[in-house]
Motif scaffolding. Structure first.
Motif, PDB file in Angstrom:
ATOM      1  N   THR A 310       0.833  -1.195   0.000  1.00 22.89           N
ATOM      2  CA  THR A 310       0.000   0.000   0.000  1.00 22.89           C
ATOM      3  C   THR A 310       0.868   1.246   0.000  1.00 22.89           C
ATOM      4  N   SER A 311       0.657   2.134  -0.951  1.00 23.40           N
ATOM      5  CA  SER A 311       1.424   3.370  -1.026  1.00 23.40           C
ATOM      6  C   SER A 311       1.040   4.295   0.118  1.00 23.40           C
ATOM      7  N   VAL A 312       1.933   5.239   0.432  1.00 23.01           N
ATOM      8  CA  VAL A 312       1.625   6.220   1.464  1.00 23.01           C
ATOM      9  C   VAL A 312       0.419   7.054   1.054  1.00 23.01           C
ATOM     10  N   ARG A 313       0.305   7.381  -0.203  1.00 28.37           N
ATOM     11  CA  ARG A 313      -0.847   8.151  -0.691  1.00 28.37           C
ATOM     12  C   ARG A 313      -2.157   7.407  -0.395  1.00 28.37           C
ATOM     13  N   THR A 314      -2.200   6.136  -0.730  1.00 26.28           N
ATOM     14  CA  THR A 314      -3.416   5.349  -0.486  1.00 26.28           C
ATOM     15  C   THR A 314      -3.676   5.197   1.007  1.00 26.28           C
ATOM     16  N   ALA A 315      -2.619   4.956   1.781  1.00 21.32           N
ATOM     17  CA  ALA A 315      -2.770   4.789   3.227  1.00 21.32           C
ATOM     18  C   ALA A 315      -3.345   6.051   3.865  1.00 21.32           C
ATOM     19  N   LEU A 316      -2.823   7.210   3.495  1.00 23.54           N
ATOM     20  CA  LEU A 316      -3.333   8.465   4.049  1.00 23.54           C
ATOM     21  C   LEU A 316      -4.759   8.733   3.597  1.00 23.54           C
ATOM     22  N   ALA A 317      -5.065   8.447   2.335  1.00 25.23           N
ATOM     23  CA  ALA A 317      -6.414   8.679   1.834  1.00 25.23           C
ATOM     24  C   ALA A 317      -7.436   7.826   2.578  1.00 25.23           C
ATOM     25  N   LYS A 318      -7.104   6.571   2.822  1.00 22.93           N
ATOM     26  CA  LYS A 318      -8.017   5.693   3.547  1.00 22.93           C
ATOM     27  C   LYS A 318      -8.168   6.132   5.000  1.00 22.93           C
ATOM     28  N   THR A 319      -7.090   6.605   5.586  1.00 27.84           N
ATOM     29  CA  THR A 319      -7.142   7.057   6.980  1.00 27.84           C
ATOM     30  C   THR A 319      -7.982   8.315   7.109  1.00 27.84           C
ATOM     31  N   LEU A 320      -7.796   9.258   6.196  1.00 29.40           N
ATOM     32  CA  LEU A 320      -8.608  10.479   6.204  1.00 29.40           C
ATOM     33  C   LEU A 320     -10.083  10.151   6.030  1.00 29.40           C
ATOM     34  N   ALA A 321     -10.400   9.252   5.106  1.00 28.03           N
ATOM     35  CA  ALA A 321     -11.796   8.881   4.876  1.00 28.03           C
ATOM     36  C   ALA A 321     -12.413   8.272   6.130  1.00 28.03           C
ATOM     37  N   TYR A 322     -11.653   7.463   6.832  1.00 29.08           N
ATOM     38  CA  TYR A 322     -12.148   6.833   8.056  1.00 29.08           C
ATOM     39  C   TYR A 322     -12.456   7.879   9.118  1.00 29.08           C
ATOM     40  N   TYR A 323     -11.528   8.808   9.330  1.00 24.67           N
ATOM     41  CA  TYR A 323     -11.709   9.775  10.412  1.00 24.67           C
ATOM     42  C   TYR A 323     -12.669  10.900  10.057  1.00 24.67           C
ATOM     43  N   ARG A 324     -12.985  11.084   8.802  1.00 25.95           N
ATOM     44  CA  ARG A 324     -14.047  12.041   8.474  1.00 25.95           C
ATOM     45  C   ARG A 324     -15.381  11.555   9.053  1.00 25.95           C
ATOM     46  N   LYS A 325     -15.507  10.237   9.173  1.00 26.41           N
ATOM     47  CA  LYS A 325     -16.730   9.660   9.757  1.00 26.41           C
ATOM     48  C   LYS A 325     -16.577   9.390  11.244  1.00 26.41           C
ATOM     49  N   GLU A 326     -15.379   9.053  11.702  1.00 28.59           N
ATOM     50  CA  GLU A 326     -15.179   8.530  13.050  1.00 28.59           C
ATOM     51  C   GLU A 326     -14.491   9.494  14.010  1.00 28.59           C
TER      52      GLU A 326
END
Length: 331
Positions: A310-326
């Protein structure tokens, strides 16, 4: 490999210490999906990373025990009958280890010895994977850092984690408690601690950028590699199921390293806005900073076929998406 893992864990009894933490929760959910009967032990100490939200997808299918690894009697009971033990419980804050070294000693060293003694006395057949850290290397003599690099921790946390690591290797060698050590680098992803920097500075950055506040970059030129949590989980599963991993130590590493400044710029880009301030490294933290660090993960790739995917770009994007909800649940 997925079919192999399913057959390895289906119907098996698995104990995950620190199983409500960032990596432990993700690992526990994955084990449930593979058909394992999972027991999670976590003390939910406020200053550590445990959170019930980290297990929400599998909470009804997991036995949750609010247990502290410092409680010898409880841990002895939990170890009995388990096929696998993923030992992730730990105190992760480098600064806390310097201001409260006794607690760090109890959790990261003495309790690890107690857990292994419980295995020796009550369940010597259990298969163990221990979560160690790249912090034990200290300031690198060369880059990337491989497993042959000298071990020179720069803080109490690193010293105690090294002791915990050596206990596992000793019990593997002398008592036959089959153990593998994984030296984790900067792990990021959904479920990471974001309320403060006790687990990783990246969590604080994510919180602030989502709250519309500027975050601080100390220095900025330091090189780091980052491992996405799902890639780390895959490494734990492979380590537990491969005979060649018994008694072995492996670095985990991420995609190509990047500077903290580049990481900050990428985070702002992916968030669609935000700002940061570059500051000099605080004097108190500079004393235990390790400078540039990125790991050589070639050994685990050669022996177990694992690599970060997993690239850093993808990892950060998934993390941001998670915390926008959580976000509200974690701050």
């Amino acid at each position: 490999m997925n079919a192999e893992k399913e057959s390895a864990f289906a119907g098996k009894r698995v104990l995950v210490t620190g199983g409500l933490g960032f990596i432990g929760g993700r690992l526990s959910q994955r084990l449930v999906s593979l058909g394992a009967n999972v027991v999670v032990a976590d003390a939910l100490i406020p200053e550590h990373g445990g959170h019930l939200r980290n297990l929400r997808r599998a909470a009804r299918r997991v036995q949750i025990e609010r247990a502290d690894v410092r409680d010898r009697a409880t841990m002895a009971e939990l170890v009995r009958g388990q096929d696998f033990l993923f030992n992730l419980a730990g105190q992760t804050s480098h600064m806390d280890s310097m201001t409260d070294p006794e607690t760090d000693l109890e959790i990261n060293a003495r309790s690890q010895l107690s857990i292994l003694e419980a295995c020796r006395r009550h369940n010597p057949q259990v298969r163990v994977v221990f979560a160690s850290t790249r912090q034990i290397y200290g300031r690198p003599d060369y880059l990337p850092v491989d497993e042959k690099h000298p071990l020179r921790p720069v803080d109490v946390n690193g010293i105690n984690k090294l002791a915990g690591e050596n206990y596992h290797l000793l019990y593997d060698d002398v008592h036959g408690i089959r153990s593998t050590v994984l030296r984790l680098t900067n792990t990021i992803g959904p479920g990471m601690r974001i309320k403060d920097a006790r687990q990783t500075f990246v969590g604080v950055w994510i919180r602030r950028v989502l709250e519309g506040e500027p975050f601080e970059v100390w220095g900025g030129a330091q090189l780091r590699d980052f491992t996405f949590v799902d890639d780390a989980v895959e490494a734990f599963l492979r380590a537990a199921t491969r005979r060649e991993a018994e008694g072995a130590v492996y670095n985990l590493g991420g995609p190509p390293p990047m500077t903290l400044l580049a990481l900050a710029e990428l985070l702002v880009e992916l968030n669609g806005g935000g700002s940061f301030v570059v500051k000099r490294f605080p004097a108190a933290r500079r004393k235990i900073d390790i400078g540039d660090f990125f790991a050589d993960a070639g050994l685990i790739e050669r022996e177990l076929g694992w690599r970060a995917r997993t690239s850093v770009r993808t990892a950060l994007a998934k993390t941001l998406a998670y915390y926008r909800k959580e976000l509200g649940h974690y701050v």
